[in-house]
Design a protein around this motif. Structure first.
Motif, short mmCIF file in Angstrom:
data_model
loop_
_atom_site.label_atom_id
_atom_site.label_comp_id
_atom_site.label_asym_id
_atom_site.label_seq_id
_atom_site.Cartn_x
_atom_site.Cartn_y
_atom_site.Cartn_z
N PRO A 489 -63.05 49.01 74.72
CA PRO A 489 -63.43 49.31 75.72
C PRO A 489 -62.72 49.84 76.83
N SER A 490 -63.00 50.50 77.87
CA SER A 490 -62.72 50.50 79.52
C SER A 490 -63.28 49.57 79.92
N ALA A 491 -62.77 48.53 81.27
CA ALA A 491 -62.50 47.67 81.63
C ALA A 491 -64.14 47.30 81.94
N ASP A 492 -64.29 48.34 82.63
CA ASP A 492 -65.57 48.58 83.51
C ASP A 492 -66.82 48.58 82.61
N GLU A 493 -66.59 48.70 81.33
CA GLU A 493 -67.85 48.81 79.83
C GLU A 493 -66.87 47.30 79.27
N TRP A 494 -66.13 47.72 79.55
CA TRP A 494 -66.43 45.91 78.48
C TRP A 494 -66.97 44.84 79.31
N LYS A 546 -51.97 49.37 77.26
CA LYS A 546 -51.82 49.96 78.84
C LYS A 546 -52.90 49.21 79.58
N LEU A 547 -54.19 49.48 79.51
CA LEU A 547 -54.81 48.80 80.15
C LEU A 547 -54.89 46.82 79.54
N LEU A 548 -54.54 46.99 78.66
CA LEU A 548 -54.50 45.67 77.73
C LEU A 548 -52.93 45.00 78.95
N GLN A 549 -51.93 45.41 78.94
CA GLN A 549 -50.87 44.65 80.12
C GLN A 549 -51.70 44.85 81.19
N GLU A 550 -52.13 45.99 81.52
CA GLU A 550 -52.97 45.32 82.79
C GLU A 550 -53.74 43.81 83.20
N PHE A 551 -54.63 44.20 82.08
CA PHE A 551 -55.04 42.20 81.55
C PHE A 551 -54.36 41.03 81.60
N LYS A 552 -53.09 41.79 80.88
CA LYS A 552 -52.58 40.54 81.25
C LYS A 552 -51.89 40.02 82.19
N ASP A 553 -51.51 40.71 83.10
CA ASP A 553 -50.53 41.01 84.66
C ASP A 553 -51.60 40.04 84.98
N GLU A 554 -52.91 40.22 85.66
CA GLU A 554 -53.85 39.59 86.62
C GLU A 554 -53.81 38.54 85.82
#
Length: 632
Positions: A489-494, A546-554
């Protein structure tokens, strides 16, 4: 014994201790340490007052005795006779592995194939196995699931699947225990009349249930069940604070859970002298134990009124459940048994005399005409007819919710849900929370392997975020119709779902562990060799990646850097003069035959590769070491 003390043991000492416990002694030191520590962790009440782990002792294997308090051994086939007073273990049930045997664990399977690596895993630091970290309380099931998944990195590829011959007889009218309407950890005997928990020695907290193949829509019908023997190790027999064994016998509908008595339309007579339905217990009858024979009798009238009564050794215990016609019962009730650390046997031979006479007006289920019974739905018989859904997603993303919804939408497929949460529900009593979580995660690894060899439809409810673990499981189910379902899901929903999950279940996932999961996560791509279908049910694949890559970078930014192990300096050794003659292929030719090196010959005349380490009378030896630091 503390983890730090275990790490200080030598490999020979670790193998000696594992051998005493009946565990596998193969593997690297890190694996041996983890295996021994896991065995101590799984020990109920393993910590004493001083906060140290008590030493484990290997389970005793004493000779069988006709009492109900002795540890048991498995008898050879044919040892049990069909007598109402005989209490030996059923024949044909395969002996389980000893406690701690990792026969089903992927890291210890001796299967044909080479260890496969994939470049997509090269930069995943959490997927290698290192020395196990200290088991702090409250890590949650996501931690133990991931701990099991990282074992697949160095696991050999599974053997090519072989079509298992269906052992069930061609006569569909014959009544037997239904292996396709049972827990995968319930073992049905070859005659179809006896059964017991498959992992009673390794995972003694598991309750295992099974229904018969035929049910009754109406009439006055009964069946008999005998409690054969307790299956207890000497260690569990000494435990007084927990019920080491248990059994429930009764009736249920096909739509009810295999945990007899825990749902509506599921009615059980418990061995503690209680009746159980919809999770509610009430005192009823008398307790029963090894050697006792329980008669279960159902009176289903034409107007749908139902009376369920029970007998113990021929003596009536009374009517336990009465349902009037207003209850929306489908009127098809199936005999059902649920047991923990004990074996049971049904009386299903229509030609044999009953163990005790039935009440007046009741007919034995085994003697009932086929037209008066209802056969349960037959399971798929070959791999191409079977289906497996592998769910991929981070903790709290909604995998279990999606799986249960999908099962309700497709009841005709009769999915079996394989997940840690399902196994935890089968551990209804006993044991500490952390111990149950660890045992459930380890047991799930074995159940997935059993499922791959058993025709049926399955849903694998795990994170499955590591490519190596996902690949191994999909290879196991080769021949099935394999579908990978990604819940991302999206970041907020997760974050909302994760917070709700932690609040509802009271399971707090450590922030560091969650960050490491994000770093290690990889999303699947379409691969015809591993899957037939790939489905993203939340975000589309491009957005999810794309969202997963943002999660990984953070996550990499927030996590502390992995300390790099310093390279050891080269050790310098004083060169010793050569002893004895050199090999003949190194001797110089003098024209006078093969002669040894003369005393006047200098070291500069030695072969070139000898000079590689020569420096002012010293030579160097480089002791290589691994720079790997366990991510977990």
């Amino acid at each position: 014994m503390k983890l730090t003390e275990i790490k200080k043991l030598k490999v020979s000492e670790l193998r000696s201790r594992l051998g005493e416990l009946g565990l596998d002694i193969r593997g690297l030191k890190a694996e041996l340490v983890g295996r021994l520590w896991s065995a101590i962790e799984a020990q109920p009440g393993g910590e004493d007052a001083g906060g140290t782990r008590s030493e484990l002792k290997p389970p005793a294997d004493p000779p069988p005795m006709p009492t109900d308090t002795q540890p048991v051994r498995r008898p050879s086939p044919g040892e049990l006779t069909d007598s109402a007073t005989q209490t030996e273990t059923d024949p044909g049930l395969s002996a389980p592995p000893p406690p701690g045997d990792s026969r089903g664990a992927p890291a210890d399977r001796a299967e044909v194939g080479e260890i496969q690596t994939d470049p997509r895993n090269a930069d995943v630091p959490g997927e290698d196995r290192g020395a196990p970290a200290s088991e702090e309380p409250g890590r949650g099931r996501a931690f133990y699931e991931f701990k099991e998944e990282i074992r697949y990195k160095r696991t050999r590829s599974p053997q090519p699947p072989t079509d298992r011959e269906d052992q069930e007889e061609g006569n569909e009218d014959k009544i037997r225990l239904n292996p396709y309407d049972s827990h995968l950890h319930f073992e049905v005997g070859p005659d179809g009349a006896c059964g017991q928990p498959h992992f009673w020695a390794r995972f003694p907290l598991l309750w295992s249930g099974c229904r018969l193949t035929h049910g009754v829509p109406q009439g006055r019908v009964g069946f008999e069940v005998r409690l054969e023997r307790k299956l207890l190790t000497a260690q569990l027999e000494k435990e007084e604070e927990m019920s080491a064994h248990g059994v429930r016998i009764g009736w249920s509908m096909l739509t009810a859970s295999l945990l007899l008595g825990e749902e509506e339309f599921s009615f059980a007579y418990d061995g503690r002298g209680k009746k159980v339905s919809a999770g509610k217990e009430e005192d009823f009858g008398e307790p029963f134990s090894v050697g006792d024979i329980i008669g279960c009798y159902a009176s289903i009238s034409r107007d749908a009124a139902v009376d369920l009564s029970f007998h113990k050794n021929g003596r009536p215990m009374g009517v336990a459940f009465s349902l009037d016609a207003s209850v929306p019962l489908s009127r098809v009730l199936f005999p059902h048994v649920l047991c923990k650390s004990c074996s049971v046997r049904f009386h299903l031979d229509p030609k044999a005399r009953p163990w005790y006479p039935s009440p007046e007006g009741f007919t034995s289920l085994a003697a009932l005409p086929a037209g008066q019974m209802v056969r349960a739905t037959l399971a798929p018989t070959s791999r191409p007819q079977c289906e497996v859904l592998v769910i991929v997603g981070l903790p709290g993303s909604g995998k279990s919710c999606w799986a249960r919804t999908h099962m309700k939408q497709h009841p005709e497929k009769q999915y079996r849900l394989l997940g840690t949460e399902e196994l935890l529900t089968c551990m209804m009593s006993g044991g500490q929370k952390e111990s149950r979580l660890q045992q459930a995660s380890q047991c799930l690894t074995d159940l997935i392997r059993i499922a791959a060899q058993t025709p049926g439809n399955y849903i694998l409810d795990q994170c499955n975020v590591l490519f190596s673990a996902r690949r191994y499981k999909l290879q196991l189910f080769s021949g099935f119709r394999r579908q990978v379902v990604v819940i991302f899901p999206s970041a907020d929903e997760w974050k909302r779902r994760l917070s709700q999950h932690q609040t509802t279940d009271g399971e707090q996932i450590p922030e560091t562990a969650l960050l490491k999961l994000q770093v290690s996560c990889s999303l699947p791509e379409q691969d015809s060799d591993l899957m037939e279908e790939l489905q993203y049910v939340e975000l589309p694949q491009e957005q999810a990646e794309k969202l997963l890559q943002e999660f990984k970078d953070e996550a990499r930014r927030l996590l502390p850097p992995i300390p790099k192990q310093e390279k050891r300096k080269l050790r310098i050794y004083r060169r010793a003069p050569p002893q004895g003659p050199l090999p003949s292929h190194r001797m110089p030719s003098t024209g006078l035959g093969c002669q040894g090196w003369s005393n006047t010959q200098t070291w500069r005349q030695q072969p070139r590769y000898w000079n590689t380490y020569q420096d002012s009378g010293y030579f160097y030896r480089d002791f290589g070491c691994s720079s790997y630091e366990g991510f977990w």
